[in-house]
Design a protein around this motif. Structure first.
Motif, PDB file in Angstrom:
ATOM      1  N   ASP A 296     -19.326 -52.285  30.071  1.00 25.51           N
ATOM      2  CA  ASP A 296     -18.719 -50.896  30.172  1.00 25.51           C
ATOM      3  C   ASP A 296     -18.851 -50.234  28.713  1.00 25.51           C
ATOM      4  OD1 ASP A 296     -16.755 -51.962  28.654  1.00 25.51           O
ATOM      5  OD2 ASP A 296     -15.125 -51.603  30.370  1.00 25.51           O
ATOM      6  N   PRO A 297     -18.554 -49.050  28.793  1.00 21.92           N
ATOM      7  CA  PRO A 297     -18.614 -48.209  27.290  1.00 21.92           C
ATOM      8  C   PRO A 297     -17.642 -48.904  26.350  1.00 21.92           C
ATOM      9  CG  PRO A 297     -18.548 -46.438  29.120  1.00 21.92           C
ATOM     10  CD  PRO A 297     -18.250 -47.814  29.735  1.00 21.92           C
ATOM     11  N   ASN A 298     -16.716 -49.574  26.548  1.00 20.43           N
ATOM     12  CA  ASN A 298     -16.036 -50.330  25.609  1.00 20.43           C
ATOM     13  C   ASN A 298     -16.465 -51.758  25.464  1.00 20.43           C
ATOM     14  OD1 ASN A 298     -14.106 -48.310  25.461  1.00 20.43           O
ATOM     15  ND2 ASN A 298     -12.904 -49.170  27.228  1.00 20.43           N
ATOM     16  N   MET A 299     -17.845 -52.001  25.792  1.00 25.10           N
ATOM     17  CA  MET A 299     -18.582 -53.598  25.677  1.00 25.10           C
ATOM     18  C   MET A 299     -17.576 -54.362  26.149  1.00 25.10           C
ATOM     19  SD  MET A 299     -21.513 -53.227  24.677  1.00 25.10           S
ATOM     20  CE  MET A 299     -21.907 -54.855  24.003  1.00 25.10           C
ATOM     21  N   GLU A 300     -17.065 -54.436  27.369  1.00 30.89           N
ATOM     22  CA  GLU A 300     -16.247 -55.500  27.941  1.00 30.89           C
ATOM     23  C   GLU A 300     -16.958 -55.420  29.375  1.00 30.89           C
ATOM     24  OE1 GLU A 300     -12.245 -53.954  28.502  1.00 30.89           O
ATOM     25  OE2 GLU A 300     -11.692 -54.056  26.612  1.00 30.89           O
ATOM     26  N   LEU A 301     -16.695 -56.878  29.747  1.00 30.14           N
ATOM     27  CA  LEU A 301     -17.497 -57.349  30.968  1.00 30.14           C
ATOM     28  C   LEU A 301     -17.148 -56.494  32.242  1.00 30.14           C
ATOM     29  CD1 LEU A 301     -19.489 -59.063  32.322  1.00 30.14           C
ATOM     30  CD2 LEU A 301     -17.911 -60.769  32.527  1.00 30.14           C
ATOM     31  N   VAL A 302     -17.849 -55.997  33.088  1.00 31.73           N
ATOM     32  CA  VAL A 302     -17.762 -55.354  34.516  1.00 31.73           C
ATOM     33  C   VAL A 302     -18.070 -56.467  35.579  1.00 31.73           C
ATOM     34  CG1 VAL A 302     -17.941 -53.456  35.956  1.00 31.73           C
ATOM     35  CG2 VAL A 302     -17.634 -53.090  33.535  1.00 31.73           C
ATOM     36  N   LYS A 303     -19.209 -56.803  35.349  1.00 31.92           N
ATOM     37  CA  LYS A 303     -19.749 -57.730  36.492  1.00 31.92           C
ATOM     38  C   LYS A 303     -20.966 -58.347  35.981  1.00 31.92           C
ATOM     39  CE  LYS A 303     -20.358 -58.145  41.324  1.00 31.92           C
ATOM     40  NZ  LYS A 303     -20.650 -57.697  42.710  1.00 31.92           N
ATOM     41  N   PHE A 304     -21.279 -59.598  36.370  1.00 37.16           N
ATOM     42  CA  PHE A 304     -22.655 -60.275  36.284  1.00 37.16           C
ATOM     43  C   PHE A 304     -23.263 -60.598  37.236  1.00 37.16           C
ATOM     44  CE2 PHE A 304     -19.632 -63.672  36.904  1.00 37.16           C
ATOM     45  CZ  PHE A 304     -20.323 -64.457  37.699  1.00 37.16           C
ATOM     46  N   PHE A 305     -24.813 -60.595  37.049  1.00 37.20           N
ATOM     47  CA  PHE A 305     -25.659 -60.695  38.644  1.00 37.20           C
ATOM     48  C   PHE A 305     -26.447 -61.679  38.240  1.00 37.20           C
ATOM     49  CE2 PHE A 305     -24.262 -56.275  37.949  1.00 37.20           C
ATOM     50  CZ  PHE A 305     -23.983 -55.954  39.334  1.00 37.20           C
ATOM     51  N   GLY A 306     -26.658 -62.475  38.920  1.00 38.98           N
ATOM     52  CA  GLY A 306     -27.481 -63.922  38.948  1.00 38.98           C
ATOM     53  C   GLY A 306     -29.037 -63.453  39.467  1.00 38.98           C
ATOM     54  N   LYS A 307     -29.843 -64.569  39.790  1.00 39.32           N
ATOM     55  CA  LYS A 307     -31.140 -64.530  40.106  1.00 39.32           C
ATOM     56  C   LYS A 307     -31.418 -64.196  41.254  1.00 39.32           C
ATOM     57  CE  LYS A 307     -35.405 -67.375  39.751  1.00 39.32           C
ATOM     58  NZ  LYS A 307     -35.931 -68.675  39.589  1.00 39.32           N
ATOM     59  N   ASN A 308     -30.412 -64.370  42.277  1.00 43.42           N
ATOM     60  CA  ASN A 308     -30.713 -63.972  43.661  1.00 43.42           C
ATOM     61  C   ASN A 308     -30.699 -62.602  43.982  1.00 43.42           C
ATOM     62  OD1 ASN A 308     -30.760 -66.819  44.185  1.00 43.42           O
ATOM     63  ND2 ASN A 308     -28.351 -66.899  44.345  1.00 43.42           N
ATOM     64  N   ASN A 309     -30.394 -61.696  43.151  1.00 39.14           N
ATOM     65  CA  ASN A 309     -30.310 -60.047  43.448  1.00 39.14           C
ATOM     66  C   ASN A 309     -31.640 -59.567  42.921  1.00 39.14           C
ATOM     67  OD1 ASN A 309     -27.138 -59.455  44.165  1.00 39.14           O
ATOM     68  ND2 ASN A 309     -27.422 -60.851  42.324  1.00 39.14           N
ATOM     69  N   ASP A 310     -32.128 -58.872  43.812  1.00 42.24           N
ATOM     70  CA  ASP A 310     -33.353 -58.254  43.615  1.00 42.24           C
ATOM     71  C   ASP A 310     -33.301 -56.873  43.208  1.00 42.24           C
ATOM     72  OD1 ASP A 310     -32.479 -56.631  45.845  1.00 42.24           O
ATOM     73  OD2 ASP A 310     -34.313 -57.118  47.310  1.00 42.24           O
ATOM     74  N   ALA A 311     -34.320 -56.058  42.712  1.00 42.37           N
ATOM     75  CA  ALA A 311     -34.190 -54.587  42.206  1.00 42.37           C
ATOM     76  C   ALA A 311     -33.031 -53.839  42.756  1.00 42.37           C
ATOM     77  CB  ALA A 311     -35.139 -54.122  41.588  1.00 42.37           C
ATOM     78  N   ASP A 312     -33.299 -53.528  44.035  1.00 42.79           N
ATOM     79  CA  ASP A 312     -32.515 -52.760  44.913  1.00 42.79           C
ATOM     80  C   ASP A 312     -30.949 -53.150  44.979  1.00 42.79           C
ATOM     81  OD1 ASP A 312     -34.486 -51.156  45.452  1.00 42.79           O
ATOM     82  OD2 ASP A 312     -35.264 -52.323  47.319  1.00 42.79           O
ATOM     83  N   ALA A 313     -30.836 -54.449  45.133  1.00 39.10           N
ATOM     84  CA  ALA A 313     -29.373 -54.961  45.204  1.00 39.10           C
ATOM     85  C   ALA A 313     -28.668 -54.758  43.850  1.00 39.10           C
ATOM     86  CB  ALA A 313     -29.558 -56.461  45.703  1.00 39.10           C
ATOM     87  N   LEU A 314     -29.751 -55.013  42.700  1.00 33.90           N
ATOM     88  CA  LEU A 314     -29.038 -54.877  41.475  1.00 33.90           C
ATOM     89  C   LEU A 314     -28.501 -53.477  41.186  1.00 33.90           C
ATOM     90  CD1 LEU A 314     -28.499 -56.203  38.859  1.00 33.90           C
ATOM     91  CD2 LEU A 314     -30.765 -55.933  38.129  1.00 33.90           C
ATOM     92  N   ALA A 315     -29.492 -52.505  41.269  1.00 33.11           N
ATOM     93  CA  ALA A 315     -29.215 -51.266  41.325  1.00 33.11           C
ATOM     94  C   ALA A 315     -27.868 -50.766  42.038  1.00 33.11           C
ATOM     95  CB  ALA A 315     -30.419 -50.437  41.621  1.00 33.11           C
ATOM     96  N   ASP A 316     -27.964 -51.186  43.404  1.00 31.40           N
ATOM     97  CA  ASP A 316     -26.659 -50.861  44.275  1.00 31.40           C
ATOM     98  C   ASP A 316     -25.451 -51.532  43.691  1.00 31.40           C
ATOM     99  OD1 ASP A 316     -28.510 -49.265  45.726  1.00 31.40           O
ATOM    100  OD2 ASP A 316     -28.663 -51.037  47.394  1.00 31.40           O
TER     101      ASP A 316
END
Length: 332
Positions: A296-316
């Protein structure tokens, strides 16, 4: 002469009486064996027992004797006829019972044939029960699936249990040779990926996916995100190597490198694992974690995404997290 004739008659009468008496007694003994106990032998006639009856009582004695001798014969005939009738009755009864038993067996066989183990009514009832169970199972299955879909669609916002301690201060050098720290990214949404430029396949695929997701997020939601690449192979990935590498994926992609100690410190802060797997002169591979962090804008973790997400899933996923973050901030 008269006295002599009378004496002869008297003697003849006594002799006749004795004969009749002896014959009567012997005949009574024989009759007793053939008759029942309820028919005792007839008593001796009084005319025979009387001694002074005279010649005139002889016909009566003879008649009574004949009558007494005819009783056993009649009784025997009656008994034989009665036994025959009884035997005939028994035989008739046995024949009738046999006929009735045979008729009962026939009826039972007919009933057995008519009443099978499964009737049409029981078969219809069984079929209806089976159809009802199948319909009930399908209905419950659909309701369960709908409930799961509704539950997954609803975003539950509960009390915060704290965030993982991922991220922290770092001092690195960008692909233009300028010193960069976490403070330079404050106020911006960033997505950070760790890799190395000599990676044969995984790193290029993940960076292409990240670049495509950045463009999709801009098109769908209008959000600006800064993509960041941090190397885990500082020995080979110098500033020039990193600059040439990031240009192949996206113009906004920022590449960071640094000293061995700074890279090690930064990787530890972001919980990134990396290690050389093989080394032959300067040609080696680095095994590392395949994770993309959304900060986030405070450089704090919001969420992490693994290898299983494609470009559309990552964007959504990123758009969803950013919208939820902004709605929470707006309510606060």
């Amino acid at each position: 002469m008269a006295t002599t004739a009378l004496s002869r008659k008297a003697n003849h009468l006594r002799h006749t009486y004795r004969c009749l008496t002896s014959r009567y007694l012997s005949h009574c003994t024989t009759t007793t064996t053939t008759t029942t106990s309820s028919n005792p032998p007839s008593p001796l006639p009084r005319s025979v027992l009387a001694l002074g009856g005279g010649i005139q009582s002889l016909p009566q004695i003879t008649q009574r004797f004949l009558f007494s001798t005819s009783i056993p014969t009649t009784t025997t005939v009656v008994d034989s006829e009665t036994s025959k009738n009884t035997e005939e009755a028994k035989s008739d009864g046995s024949e009738k019972s046999g006929d009735s038993n045979h008729q009962d067996d026939t009826n039972n066989a007919r009933r057995t044939v008519r009443r099978g183990p499964i009737s049409w009514l029981s078969f219809l009832f069984l079929a209806a029960t089976g159809a009802g169970l199948i319909w009930y199972y399908d209905r419950m299955k659909k309701q369960r699936i709908e409930a799961i879909n509704k539950t997954s669609a609803i975003v539950k916002v509960g009390p915060s249990m704290g965030k993982p301690e991922i991220g922290g201060p770092f001092n690195l050098i960008d692909h233009d040779g300028k010193p960069v720290s976490e403070k330079d990214f404050m106020g911006k949404w960033t997505m950070i990926y760790f890799g190395f430029t000599h990676c044969p396949d995984i790193c290029p695929d993940e960076l292409q996916k990240l670049a495509a997701a950045i463009d999709k997020i801009k098109e769908k939601a209008g959000f600006d995100i800064v993509p960041v690449f941090i190397t885990v192979d500082p020995e080979r990935d110098n500033v020039e190597q990193v600059r040439e590498y990031v240009k192949e994926f996206h113009p906004k992609l920022i590449g960071l490198t640094g000293s061995l100690e700074e890279i090690k410190k930064t990787a530890r802060a972001y919980r990134i694992y990396y290690m050389k797997t093989s080394e032959e002169d300067s040609d080696y591979l680095v095994d590392h974690s395949i994770i993309t962090y959304l900060m986030d804008p405070n450089m704090e973790l919001v969420k992490f995404f693994g290898k299983n997400n494609d470009a559309d899933a990552l964007a959504d996923g990123v758009i969803k997290e950013m919208k939820q973050y902004k709605s929470i901030k707006a309510k606060a």
